[in-house]
Design a protein around this motif. Structure first.
Motif, PDB file in Angstrom:
ATOM      1  N   ASN A  99      24.415  -7.334 -28.767  1.00 41.36           N
ATOM      2  CA  ASN A  99      25.731  -6.754 -28.448  1.00 41.36           C
ATOM      3  C   ASN A  99      25.745  -6.018 -27.120  1.00 41.36           C
ATOM      4  N   ASN A 100      25.285  -6.690 -26.061  1.00 34.42           N
ATOM      5  CA  ASN A 100      25.179  -6.002 -24.774  1.00 34.42           C
ATOM      6  C   ASN A 100      26.470  -6.047 -23.953  1.00 34.42           C
ATOM      7  N   LYS A 101      27.616  -6.083 -24.639  1.00 35.08           N
ATOM      8  CA  LYS A 101      28.899  -6.030 -23.939  1.00 35.08           C
ATOM      9  C   LYS A 101      29.090  -4.691 -23.238  1.00 35.08           C
ATOM     10  N   GLY A 102      28.418  -3.652 -23.742  1.00 35.37           N
ATOM     11  CA  GLY A 102      28.567  -2.327 -23.146  1.00 35.37           C
ATOM     12  C   GLY A 102      27.637  -2.060 -21.991  1.00 35.37           C
ATOM     13  N   GLU A 103      26.937  -3.094 -21.528  1.00 35.42           N
ATOM     14  CA  GLU A 103      25.924  -2.876 -20.494  1.00 35.42           C
ATOM     15  C   GLU A 103      26.516  -2.337 -19.195  1.00 35.42           C
ATOM     16  N   ILE A 108      22.830  -0.135 -23.963  1.00 33.30           N
ATOM     17  CA  ILE A 108      22.004  -1.229 -24.451  1.00 33.30           C
ATOM     18  C   ILE A 108      21.732  -0.972 -25.939  1.00 33.30           C
ATOM     19  N   THR A 109      21.865  -2.006 -26.763  1.00 35.98           N
ATOM     20  CA  THR A 109      21.599  -1.866 -28.192  1.00 35.98           C
ATOM     21  C   THR A 109      20.319  -2.607 -28.536  1.00 35.98           C
ATOM     22  N   ALA A 110      19.342  -1.867 -29.004  1.00 36.07           N
ATOM     23  CA  ALA A 110      18.045  -2.441 -29.386  1.00 36.07           C
ATOM     24  C   ALA A 110      17.949  -2.510 -30.907  1.00 36.07           C
ATOM     25  N   ARG A 111      17.278  -3.538 -31.399  1.00 35.92           N
ATOM     26  CA  ARG A 111      17.101  -3.687 -32.849  1.00 35.92           C
ATOM     27  C   ARG A 111      15.614  -3.669 -33.187  1.00 35.92           C
ATOM     28  N   LEU A 112      15.227  -2.643 -33.963  1.00 37.37           N
ATOM     29  CA  LEU A 112      13.840  -2.503 -34.397  1.00 37.37           C
ATOM     30  C   LEU A 112      13.826  -2.177 -35.883  1.00 37.37           C
ATOM     31  N   HIS A 113      12.942  -2.817 -36.616  1.00 33.72           N
ATOM     32  CA  HIS A 113      12.774  -2.546 -38.048  1.00 33.72           C
ATOM     33  C   HIS A 113      14.107  -2.599 -38.793  1.00 33.72           C
ATOM     34  N   ASN A 114      14.896  -3.616 -38.477  1.00 28.76           N
ATOM     35  CA  ASN A 114      16.190  -3.841 -39.133  1.00 28.76           C
ATOM     36  C   ASN A 114      17.199  -2.706 -38.901  1.00 28.76           C
ATOM     37  N   GLU A 115      17.032  -1.981 -37.823  1.00 33.67           N
ATOM     38  CA  GLU A 115      17.988  -0.937 -37.442  1.00 33.67           C
ATOM     39  C   GLU A 115      18.452  -1.179 -36.011  1.00 33.67           C
ATOM     40  N   ASN A 116      19.726  -0.828 -35.763  1.00 32.13           N
ATOM     41  CA  ASN A 116      20.257  -0.897 -34.402  1.00 32.13           C
ATOM     42  C   ASN A 116      20.233   0.486 -33.770  1.00 32.13           C
TER      43      ASN A 116
END
Length: 431
Positions: A99-103, A108-116
């Motif tokens: 979902n980097n539309k807000g770049e 920036i939205t990172a996804r780690l361990h099933n979390e955003n």
């Protein structure tokens, strides 16, 4: 543990002109709500920023919630890293980005361990038009705090529990005060929706109605027309949140007094006194926003005009029409044991979608708490006789079937929906 750090003025040479003066309040937060945020995902992303020597802090509303003893539903992060730097280190660490539309705005939205994890670069506003802002990235935490709307939303919280507060947000939160960062007029002119955000947060934070700063109210009055340029969808989001908060009746009254109503789709000369009454008598029953707003409308065309401006949902629009139409027509029976009957009969006869839910909102509007309790427990009974049943006993004419079914339905209603199929069929004249 807390303190206030005073940083010296910044200048150049002997004829130094003061460029900057900061009073930074800090304290240490260690609560179970704060500690509960440290999932495997957050610990992993914190390690990435630490490894690459970029600061990462919790920002905005999540800090406010944590300081109020609540675990925030959403947590936003701010950083000194630019979007390109974030992308580079996430890619190096094998971290998925979504979902980097807000770049372009620094997010920036990172996804780690099933979390955003939504992380935004510190920013300053270069240019604003009352709706949007052109931003420039910075590494200055105070500059980012300066561009935020309210002092209680302008704080940062380090992952070690250190609070960073440049504009007395913590003190305002403790005192239940809602203030703009710096000049109220300037903050509003950057984004006119902040007028409604002010009202919304006042209803959430302030303990008493009417404790506004005069310069804040004047800034709202002077800039109310700016809301005409804000999309209806954005206005409706804020307005709904305000209506389900504290002091909603007082704040709606203020919206009319300050000349805001005409720019957000509310009816000219709306019945504010009726709304105050509905708000007062529906306290504790969680009325829907449209249940309160419908009190403003003298006629149903007011709902149409509201929809035209705010693009409300079909469900909300239909509820508004329903309440305006039936609020004074559908009333409880005078005989107290039979008080619910007009409402249940109406539901049985109605073809309205979600009619029982609408009647519940109507009972909230009317202040009928006991009937509301009974209505929530009541299950719509199923009429036990069908046309097929009548054909089996020899009634074949379609017209006659319709007439007999209607007569049986009336008998069934008078029995308070207790008669079963056999009992009802025994009432049919088969001669």
């Amino acid at each position: 543990m807390w303190g206030r750090m005073f940083l010296r003025p910044v200048g150049i040479g002997k004829s130094c002109r003061i460029l900057d003066y900061r009073a930074l309040f800090t304290m240490q937060l260690k609560t179970k709500e704060f500690e509960s945020l440290f999932t495997d995902g957050l610990n992993a992303i914190a390690d990435i920023f630490k490894k690459h020597q970029f600061e990462l802090r919790i920002a905005g509303g999540a800090v406010r919630d944590l300081l109020s003893g609540m675990r925030p539903e959403d947590v936003d992060f701010a950083t000194t890293a630019t979007p390109d730097e974030m992308k580079s280190m996430f890619q190096a660490g094998g971290v998925r980005m979504i979902n980097n539309k807000g770049e372009k705005h620094g997010t920036i939205t990172a996804r780690l361990h099933n979390e955003n994890f939504e992380v935004t670069t510190l920013r300053v506003d270069v240019q604003t038009d009352g709706r949007h802002a052109e931003v420039e990235f910075t590494t200055d935490w105070q500059k980012d705090a300066e561009r935020r709307d309210l002092t209680i939303n302008s704080m940062f919280l380090g992952l070690d529990g250190t609070l960073y507060d440049y504009f007395n947000g913590y003190e305002d939160l403790q005192n239940r005060k809602v203030r703009f960062v710096g000049s109220a007029a300037q903050r509003i002119q950057e984004d006119y929706l902040r007028i409604l955000r002010y009202f919304r947060f006042y209803g959430r934070i302030a303990t008493q109605p009417g404790q506004h700063e005069s310069d804040t109210l004047q800034a709202i009055r002077d800039n109310a027309s700016g809301l005409a340029s804000i999309s209806g969808e954005r206005i409706w989001v804020e307005l709904k949140k305000m209506l389900v908060g504290n002091h909603a009746a007082h704040l709606l009254d203020l919206i009319y007094e300050l000349g805001v109503a005409q720019f957000i789709g509310l009816p000219e000369g709306g019945n504010v006194e009726e709304l105050k009454s509905v708000w007062k008598r529906s306290q504790g029953w969680s009325p829907k926003p449209m249940t309160l707003l419908s009190a403003l409308f003298c006629r149903s065309d007011g709902v149409d005009k509201l929809d035209l401006r705010l693009k409300i949902s079909k469900e909300e629009k239909n509820l508004g029409f329903f309440l305006v139409k039936y609020r004074h027509k559908l009333l409880k029976a005078q005989d107290e044991p039979q008080a619910l009957i007009p409402y249940t009969d109406f539901i049985i006869d109605s073809r309205e979608p979600d009619v029982q839910l609408k009647v519940c909102e109507l009972l909230k509007y009317q202040g009928e708490g006991q009937l509301l309790h009974e209505m929530k427990r009541w299950t719509i009974p199923r009429f036990p006789v069908s046309g097929h049943d009548l054909r089996k006993i020899g009634i074949t004419s379609g017209k006659e079937i319709g007439t007999v079914l209607q007569n049986l339905r009336e008998i069934w209603k008078k029995s308070r929906y207790q008669m079963d199929k056999e009992e009802l069929l025994s009432q049919v004249d088969r001669s």
